[in-house]
Design a protein around this motif. Sequence first.
Motif, PDB file in Angstrom:
ATOM      1  N   ALA A  94       0.854  -1.193   0.000  1.00  8.38           N
ATOM      2  CA  ALA A  94       0.000   0.000   0.000  1.00  8.38           C
ATOM      3  C   ALA A  94       0.890   1.243   0.000  1.00  8.38           C
ATOM      4  O   ALA A  94       2.042   1.193   0.458  1.00  8.38           O
ATOM      5  CB  ALA A  94      -0.899   0.008   1.235  1.00  8.38           C
ATOM      6  N   PRO A  95       0.381   2.368  -0.517  1.00  7.43           N
ATOM      7  CA  PRO A  95       1.185   3.597  -0.486  1.00  7.43           C
ATOM      8  C   PRO A  95       1.567   3.977   0.939  1.00  7.43           C
ATOM      9  O   PRO A  95       0.783   3.802   1.873  1.00  7.43           O
ATOM     10  CB  PRO A  95       0.241   4.649  -1.099  1.00  7.43           C
ATOM     11  CG  PRO A  95      -0.718   3.870  -1.932  1.00  7.43           C
ATOM     12  CD  PRO A  95      -0.917   2.568  -1.198  1.00  7.43           C
ATOM     13  N   VAL A  96       2.779   4.468   1.090  1.00 12.32           N
ATOM     14  CA  VAL A  96       3.264   4.936   2.390  1.00 12.32           C
ATOM     15  C   VAL A  96       3.704   6.384   2.209  1.00 12.32           C
ATOM     16  O   VAL A  96       4.586   6.683   1.402  1.00 12.32           O
ATOM     17  CB  VAL A  96       4.431   4.074   2.904  1.00 12.32           C
ATOM     18  CG1 VAL A  96       5.026   4.686   4.174  1.00 12.32           C
ATOM     19  CG2 VAL A  96       3.956   2.652   3.179  1.00 12.32           C
ATOM     20  N   LEU A  97       3.073   7.283   2.942  1.00  7.12           N
ATOM     21  CA  LEU A  97       3.306   8.711   2.784  1.00  7.12           C
ATOM     22  C   LEU A  97       4.001   9.263   4.021  1.00  7.12           C
ATOM     23  O   LEU A  97       3.388   9.381   5.080  1.00  7.12           O
ATOM     24  CB  LEU A  97       1.980   9.438   2.556  1.00  7.12           C
ATOM     25  CG  LEU A  97       1.064   8.840   1.471  1.00  7.12           C
ATOM     26  CD1 LEU A  97      -0.242   9.619   1.387  1.00  7.12           C
ATOM     27  CD2 LEU A  97       1.765   8.800   0.123  1.00  7.12           C
ATOM     28  N   ALA A  98       5.281   9.553   3.894  1.00  2.00           N
ATOM     29  CA  ALA A  98       6.037  10.176   4.979  1.00  2.00           C
ATOM     30  C   ALA A  98       6.020  11.676   4.731  1.00  2.00           C
ATOM     31  O   ALA A  98       6.856  12.216   4.002  1.00  2.00           O
ATOM     32  CB  ALA A  98       7.466   9.639   5.009  1.00  2.00           C
ATOM     33  N   ARG A  99       5.034  12.351   5.325  1.00  2.00           N
ATOM     34  CA  ARG A  99       4.752  13.745   4.985  1.00  2.00           C
ATOM     35  C   ARG A  99       5.747  14.737   5.573  1.00  2.00           C
ATOM     36  O   ARG A  99       5.903  15.838   5.064  1.00  2.00           O
ATOM     37  CB  ARG A  99       3.337  14.098   5.447  1.00  2.00           C
ATOM     38  CG  ARG A  99       2.259  13.222   4.820  1.00  2.00           C
ATOM     39  CD  ARG A  99       0.915  13.440   5.490  1.00  2.00           C
ATOM     40  NE  ARG A  99      -0.146  12.634   4.884  1.00  2.00           N
ATOM     41  CZ  ARG A  99      -0.426  11.384   5.220  1.00  2.00           C
ATOM     42  NH1 ARG A  99       0.291  10.788   6.169  1.00  2.00           N
ATOM     43  NH2 ARG A  99      -1.397  10.729   4.618  1.00  2.00           N
ATOM     44  N   ASP A 100       6.396  14.354   6.681  1.00  2.00           N
ATOM     45  CA  ASP A 100       7.306  15.297   7.349  1.00  2.00           C
ATOM     46  C   ASP A 100       8.410  14.518   8.064  1.00  2.00           C
ATOM     47  O   ASP A 100       8.185  13.927   9.119  1.00  2.00           O
ATOM     48  CB  ASP A 100       6.533  16.164   8.342  1.00  2.00           C
ATOM     49  CG  ASP A 100       7.391  17.291   8.911  1.00  2.00           C
ATOM     50  OD1 ASP A 100       8.603  17.324   8.625  1.00  2.00           O
ATOM     51  OD2 ASP A 100       6.841  18.141   9.638  1.00  2.00           O
ATOM     52  N   LEU A 101       9.588  14.513   7.467  1.00  2.00           N
ATOM     53  CA  LEU A 101      10.721  13.802   8.058  1.00  2.00           C
ATOM     54  C   LEU A 101      11.505  14.683   9.021  1.00  2.00           C
ATOM     55  O   LEU A 101      12.565  14.280   9.501  1.00  2.00           O
ATOM     56  CB  LEU A 101      11.655  13.295   6.952  1.00  2.00           C
ATOM     57  CG  LEU A 101      11.068  12.209   6.038  1.00  2.00           C
ATOM     58  CD1 LEU A 101      12.020  11.904   4.897  1.00  2.00           C
ATOM     59  CD2 LEU A 101      10.753  10.941   6.834  1.00  2.00           C
ATOM     60  N   THR A 102      10.978  15.878   9.309  1.00  2.00           N
ATOM     61  CA  THR A 102      11.670  16.777  10.237  1.00  2.00           C
ATOM     62  C   THR A 102      11.085  16.731  11.639  1.00  2.00           C
ATOM     63  O   THR A 102      11.719  17.181  12.589  1.00  2.00           O
ATOM     64  CB  THR A 102      11.621  18.235   9.730  1.00  2.00           C
ATOM     65  OG1 THR A 102      10.262  18.711   9.758  1.00  2.00           O
ATOM     66  CG2 THR A 102      12.157  18.336   8.311  1.00  2.00           C
ATOM     67  N   ALA A 103       9.860  16.204  11.774  1.00  2.00           N
ATOM     68  CA  ALA A 103       9.211  16.195  13.091  1.00  2.00           C
ATOM     69  C   ALA A 103       8.031  15.236  13.079  1.00  2.00           C
ATOM     70  O   ALA A 103       7.530  14.850  12.023  1.00  2.00           O
ATOM     71  CB  ALA A 103       8.724  17.609  13.453  1.00  2.00           C
ATOM     72  N   ALA A 117      18.022  11.292   5.463  1.00  2.00           N
ATOM     73  CA  ALA A 117      17.342  11.922   4.329  1.00  2.00           C
ATOM     74  C   ALA A 117      17.341  13.446   4.453  1.00  2.00           C
ATOM     75  O   ALA A 117      17.624  14.159   3.479  1.00  2.00           O
ATOM     76  CB  ALA A 117      15.919  11.398   4.209  1.00  2.00           C
ATOM     77  N   THR A 118      17.009  13.938   5.652  1.00  2.00           N
ATOM     78  CA  THR A 118      16.960  15.396   5.815  1.00  2.00           C
ATOM     79  C   THR A 118      18.359  16.007   5.693  1.00  2.00           C
ATOM     80  O   THR A 118      18.487  17.155   5.285  1.00  2.00           O
ATOM     81  CB  THR A 118      16.332  15.785   7.162  1.00  2.00           C
ATOM     82  OG1 THR A 118      17.032  15.138   8.233  1.00  2.00           O
ATOM     83  CG2 THR A 118      14.865  15.380   7.211  1.00  2.00           C
ATOM     84  N   ALA A 119      19.391  15.240   6.005  1.00  2.00           N
ATOM     85  CA  ALA A 119      20.757  15.741   5.881  1.00  2.00           C
ATOM     86  C   ALA A 119      21.114  16.086   4.439  1.00  2.00           C
ATOM     87  O   ALA A 119      21.991  16.921   4.197  1.00  2.00           O
ATOM     88  CB  ALA A 119      21.751  14.715   6.437  1.00  2.00           C
ATOM     89  N   VAL A 120      20.438  15.446   3.474  1.00  2.62           N
ATOM     90  CA  VAL A 120      20.712  15.753   2.065  1.00  2.62           C
ATOM     91  C   VAL A 120      19.552  16.510   1.420  1.00  2.62           C
ATOM     92  O   VAL A 120      19.472  16.597   0.193  1.00  2.62           O
ATOM     93  CB  VAL A 120      21.036  14.464   1.258  1.00  2.62           C
ATOM     94  CG1 VAL A 120      22.319  13.844   1.760  1.00  2.62           C
ATOM     95  CG2 VAL A 120      19.891  13.460   1.318  1.00  2.62           C
ATOM     96  N   GLY A 121      18.660  17.064   2.260  1.00  5.41           N
ATOM     97  CA  GLY A 121      17.643  17.973   1.746  1.00  5.41           C
ATOM     98  C   GLY A 121      16.296  17.380   1.426  1.00  5.41           C
ATOM     99  O   GLY A 121      15.441  18.070   0.853  1.00  5.41           O
ATOM    100  N   VAL A 122      16.049  16.124   1.789  1.00 10.47           N
ATOM    101  CA  VAL A 122      14.739  15.510   1.542  1.00 10.47           C
ATOM    102  C   VAL A 122      13.895  15.629   2.809  1.00 10.47           C
ATOM    103  O   VAL A 122      14.307  15.189   3.879  1.00 10.47           O
ATOM    104  CB  VAL A 122      14.882  14.036   1.121  1.00 10.47           C
ATOM    105  CG1 VAL A 122      13.525  13.341   1.104  1.00 10.47           C
ATOM    106  CG2 VAL A 122      15.530  13.945  -0.250  1.00 10.47           C
TER     107      VAL A 122
END
Length: 247
Positions: A94-103, A117-122
């Motif tokens: 099923a689709p998996v939506l990670a809407r906010d990897l910062t919090a 991921a956030t370390a490289v801007g995602v």
Amino acid sequence: MRPNDDHHDGRGRERAGAADAIAEGVRGAGPGEIPARLCDVAVELLPVTGASVSLHSDGMPVQLGASSAQAAYVTEIQATLGDGPCQSAAQSGAPVLARDLTAGQDVLRWPVFAQQATAVGVRAVYSMPLGNDTVCVGTLDLYRDTPGDLTERDLRTARVVAGMMTVALMALPRMEEAGDPGDERWLSGLATDQDQVYQATGMIMAQLGVGTDEALARLRAHAFAQARMAVDVARDVVEHRLRFDVE
């Protein structure tokens, strides 16, 4: 006209528009170019900054193409960790939506992946399974540099792209048989990466006297600790540059 006819006509036009863009995007492409071309189309059609596609089987996902170096890298991070939205989508179908990897919840669910991921801007990842209702053969992974959700329209478009991607990937071996022999190098390269992971896992099992899951976990852990990709560590094991029983 029934009240819902406009609604259905609108969705039909969306699907037709996406299909036209996909057809234009892959026109003239050889089999080896199609996955990356489809990723480029996904970025054009959707409010995302990157896309990648991977096949999933036992062990490690095999990346087939990406729209950018950043997208390719974040996909490899998930393969190395054995964790992340694409792994969850492949497991659930099923689709998996990670809407906010910062919090919030997404960071709690995938803490190490979120940090990498956030370390490289995602900042957000949307993973769409490839396959049908009973079998997931891979994932289309969409990346964005800002947190946020996809609209219902965006999700429908993403599903259309994933469906087209599934059809294209399932046709690749037949296309290769009928196409330029040079495309065999691309398909052989994918097999080599996967084969080396399997071979390395077997060698680690023999060296440590452990099972498959433990051996693969050791391979991934070593790669992460050394800030390397798991496929590169597997190559070192296969070529006898690294042994796990003498670490």
